[in-house]
Design a protein around this motif. Structure first.
Motif, PDB file in Angstrom:
ATOM      1  N   ILE A   1     -10.914 -27.087  35.575  1.00  0.00           N
ATOM      2  CA  ILE A   1     -11.975 -27.986  36.045  1.00  0.00           C
ATOM      3  C   ILE A   1     -12.460 -28.871  34.904  1.00  0.00           C
ATOM      4  O   ILE A   1     -12.725 -30.067  35.090  1.00  0.00           O
ATOM      5  N   GLY A   2     -12.557 -28.293  33.719  1.00  0.00           N
ATOM      6  CA  GLY A   2     -12.946 -29.099  32.565  1.00  0.00           C
ATOM      7  C   GLY A   2     -11.938 -30.186  32.261  1.00  0.00           C
ATOM      8  O   GLY A   2     -12.298 -31.328  31.949  1.00  0.00           O
ATOM      9  N   SER A   3     -10.649 -29.840  32.374  1.00  0.00           N
ATOM     10  CA  SER A   3      -9.584 -30.815  32.134  1.00  0.00           C
ATOM     11  C   SER A   3      -9.572 -31.907  33.191  1.00  0.00           C
ATOM     12  O   SER A   3      -9.055 -33.004  32.960  1.00  0.00           O
ATOM     13  N   TRP A   4     -10.116 -31.614  34.346  1.00  0.00           N
ATOM     14  CA  TRP A   4     -10.212 -32.593  35.444  1.00  0.00           C
ATOM     15  C   TRP A   4     -11.388 -33.541  35.204  1.00  0.00           C
ATOM     16  O   TRP A   4     -11.250 -34.765  35.281  1.00  0.00           O
ATOM     17  N   VAL A   5     -12.557 -32.980  34.870  1.00  0.00           N
ATOM     18  CA  VAL A   5     -13.799 -33.754  34.857  1.00  0.00           C
ATOM     19  C   VAL A   5     -14.099 -34.413  33.508  1.00  0.00           C
ATOM     20  O   VAL A   5     -14.487 -35.592  33.467  1.00  0.00           O
ATOM     21  N   LEU A   6     -13.932 -33.686  32.424  1.00  0.00           N
ATOM     22  CA  LEU A   6     -14.368 -34.205  31.124  1.00  0.00           C
ATOM     23  C   LEU A   6     -13.653 -35.486  30.687  1.00  0.00           C
ATOM     24  O   LEU A   6     -14.294 -36.380  30.115  1.00  0.00           O
ATOM     25  N   PRO A   7     -12.330 -35.642  30.944  1.00  0.00           N
ATOM     26  CA  PRO A   7     -11.710 -36.929  30.600  1.00  0.00           C
ATOM     27  C   PRO A   7     -12.321 -38.105  31.364  1.00  0.00           C
ATOM     28  O   PRO A   7     -12.371 -39.230  30.836  1.00  0.00           O
ATOM     29  N   LEU A   8     -12.803 -37.864  32.583  1.00  0.00           N
ATOM     30  CA  LEU A   8     -13.464 -38.927  33.345  1.00  0.00           C
ATOM     31  C   LEU A   8     -14.786 -39.313  32.689  1.00  0.00           C
ATOM     32  O   LEU A   8     -15.173 -40.486  32.701  1.00  0.00           O
ATOM     33  N   VAL A   9     -15.483 -38.316  32.129  1.00  0.00           N
ATOM     34  CA  VAL A   9     -16.718 -38.602  31.400  1.00  0.00           C
ATOM     35  C   VAL A   9     -16.409 -39.461  30.176  1.00  0.00           C
ATOM     36  O   VAL A   9     -17.118 -40.434  29.886  1.00  0.00           O
ATOM     37  N   ALA A  10     -15.337 -39.115  29.486  1.00  0.00           N
ATOM     38  CA  ALA A  10     -14.933 -39.898  28.316  1.00  0.00           C
ATOM     39  C   ALA A  10     -14.570 -41.323  28.718  1.00  0.00           C
ATOM     40  O   ALA A  10     -14.925 -42.288  28.015  1.00  0.00           O
ATOM     41  N   LEU A  11     -13.890 -41.470  29.858  1.00  0.00           N
ATOM     42  CA  LEU A  11     -13.505 -42.803  30.329  1.00  0.00           C
ATOM     43  C   LEU A  11     -14.741 -43.638  30.637  1.00  0.00           C
ATOM     44  O   LEU A  11     -14.751 -44.848  30.398  1.00  0.00           O
ATOM     45  N   ALA A  12     -15.784 -43.000  31.161  1.00  0.00           N
ATOM     46  CA  ALA A  12     -17.020 -43.720  31.466  1.00  0.00           C
ATOM     47  C   ALA A  12     -17.599 -44.370  30.211  1.00  0.00           C
ATOM     48  O   ALA A  12     -18.207 -45.448  30.274  1.00  0.00           O
ATOM     49  N   LEU A  13     -17.406 -43.732  29.074  1.00  0.00           N
ATOM     50  CA  LEU A  13     -17.944 -44.234  27.812  1.00  0.00           C
ATOM     51  C   LEU A  13     -17.126 -45.390  27.252  1.00  0.00           C
ATOM     52  O   LEU A  13     -17.679 -46.299  26.616  1.00  0.00           O
ATOM     53  N   VAL A  14     -15.810 -45.356  27.467  1.00  0.00           N
ATOM     54  CA  VAL A  14     -14.942 -46.362  26.847  1.00  0.00           C
ATOM     55  C   VAL A  14     -14.534 -47.477  27.812  1.00  0.00           C
ATOM     56  O   VAL A  14     -14.082 -48.539  27.358  1.00  0.00           O
ATOM     57  N   ALA A  15     -14.685 -47.264  29.111  1.00  0.00           N
ATOM     58  CA  ALA A  15     -14.209 -48.252  30.093  1.00  0.00           C
ATOM     59  C   ALA A  15     -14.801 -49.646  29.878  1.00  0.00           C
ATOM     60  O   ALA A  15     -14.052 -50.640  29.905  1.00  0.00           O
ATOM     61  N   PRO A  16     -16.121 -49.781  29.679  1.00  0.00           N
ATOM     62  CA  PRO A  16     -16.665 -51.141  29.480  1.00  0.00           C
ATOM     63  C   PRO A  16     -16.068 -51.831  28.256  1.00  0.00           C
ATOM     64  O   PRO A  16     -15.779 -53.027  28.292  1.00  0.00           O
ATOM     65  N   ARG A  17     -15.866 -51.070  27.174  1.00  0.00           N
ATOM     66  CA  ARG A  17     -15.310 -51.649  25.946  1.00  0.00           C
ATOM     67  C   ARG A  17     -13.824 -51.984  26.098  1.00  0.00           C
ATOM     68  O   ARG A  17     -13.309 -52.858  25.405  1.00  0.00           O
ATOM     69  N   ALA A  18     -13.165 -51.270  27.007  1.00  0.00           N
ATOM     70  CA  ALA A  18     -11.737 -51.496  27.220  1.00  0.00           C
ATOM     71  C   ALA A  18     -11.467 -52.580  28.269  1.00  0.00           C
ATOM     72  O   ALA A  18     -10.304 -52.883  28.561  1.00  0.00           O
ATOM     73  N   GLY A  19     -12.511 -53.135  28.824  1.00  0.00           N
ATOM     74  CA  GLY A  19     -12.360 -54.212  29.793  1.00  0.00           C
ATOM     75  C   GLY A  19     -12.007 -53.753  31.191  1.00  0.00           C
ATOM     76  O   GLY A  19     -11.554 -54.559  32.023  1.00  0.00           O
ATOM     77  N   ILE A  20     -12.220 -52.478  31.479  1.00  0.00           N
ATOM     78  CA  ILE A  20     -11.914 -51.969  32.822  1.00  0.00           C
ATOM     79  C   ILE A  20     -13.146 -51.365  33.473  1.00  0.00           C
ATOM     80  O   ILE A  20     -13.039 -50.573  34.412  1.00  0.00           O
ATOM     81  N   GLY A  21     -14.321 -51.750  32.972  1.00  0.00           N
ATOM     82  CA  GLY A  21     -15.559 -51.215  33.532  1.00  0.00           C
ATOM     83  C   GLY A  21     -15.696 -51.474  35.026  1.00  0.00           C
ATOM     84  O   GLY A  21     -16.213 -50.633  35.766  1.00  0.00           O
TER      85      GLY A  21
END
Length: 201
Positions: free
Chosen positions: A81-101
């Protein structure tokens, strides 16, 4: 709890995306409620995931102690479950900077439902391992083929969902795969799970 119709539509939409059909997004609820409701996919995936947890807990836990196997099962569930959810949390932090917000919600909703499908796709591998050992050639072969298939389908889902070309889609796919592995190995170490060489998770 989602209705059966909405769950079915979400799974169909994710399945279409996994075959590179961006029209699948039309079947997904991309509202704020749809975003949070998409985590219900974990419940949809749970029966298939539990089979894998039981198989692995039996293999690496204390075969003579039910409590030991149960504790191992809980830890394996926490890792998955951690491997499922935590990468999505990380993506939330980097998505705006990566241009995919602007595609973050799309990706999370599609990824959650696609992950439920992948869990069921991998079920035959777990069932085979319940009968044969994970080091058996047949078991290893089936697991490897299904893993490759899941990677291809996830890559296609990512490209179709992000909608910014193969280069960006592939970068997101690779980044999320690496993040999942980091979380997986990190949680295994944190929870004291030692998977012997040749044992698949």
């Amino acid at each position: 709890m989602l209705s059966g119709d909405e769950t079915h539509a979400s799974l169909v939409g994710a399945w279409q995306l996994m075959f590179g059909k961006s029209d699948g997004l039309r079947l997904l609820n991309l509202s704020a409620d749809g975003f949070w409701n998409s985590f219900f996919a974990i419940v949809v995936a749970a029966p298939a995931l539990i089979v894998g947890w039981v198989e692995l807990a039996n293999e690496i836990g204390d075969p003579n102690a039910f409590a030991g196997r149960l504790g191992m099962l809980v830890r394996l569930a926490t890792v998955d479950i951690g491997s499922w959810v935590l990468p999505l949390v990380a993506l939330a932090l980097v998505a705006p900077r990566a241009g995919i917000g602007g595609r973050f919600v799309h990706y999370v909703v599609a990824s959650n439902w696609a992950s439920a499908i992948i869990a069921w796709l991998m079920l035959p591998s777990a069932l085979i391992r319940l009968v044969l050992s994970s080091t058996n050639e047949v078991s290893s072969g089936v697991s490897f083929v299904l893993f490759l298939l899941s990677m291809v389908l996830t890559w296609r889902m990512t490209n179709a969902t992000i909608g910014k070309g193969a280069a960006v889609g592939t970068a997101v796919f690779v980044g999320m795969f690496v993040a999942s592995l980091l979380v997986l190995f990190g949680l295994q170490a944190l929870l004291g799970i030692n998977i012997p060489d040749g044992t698949t998770s």
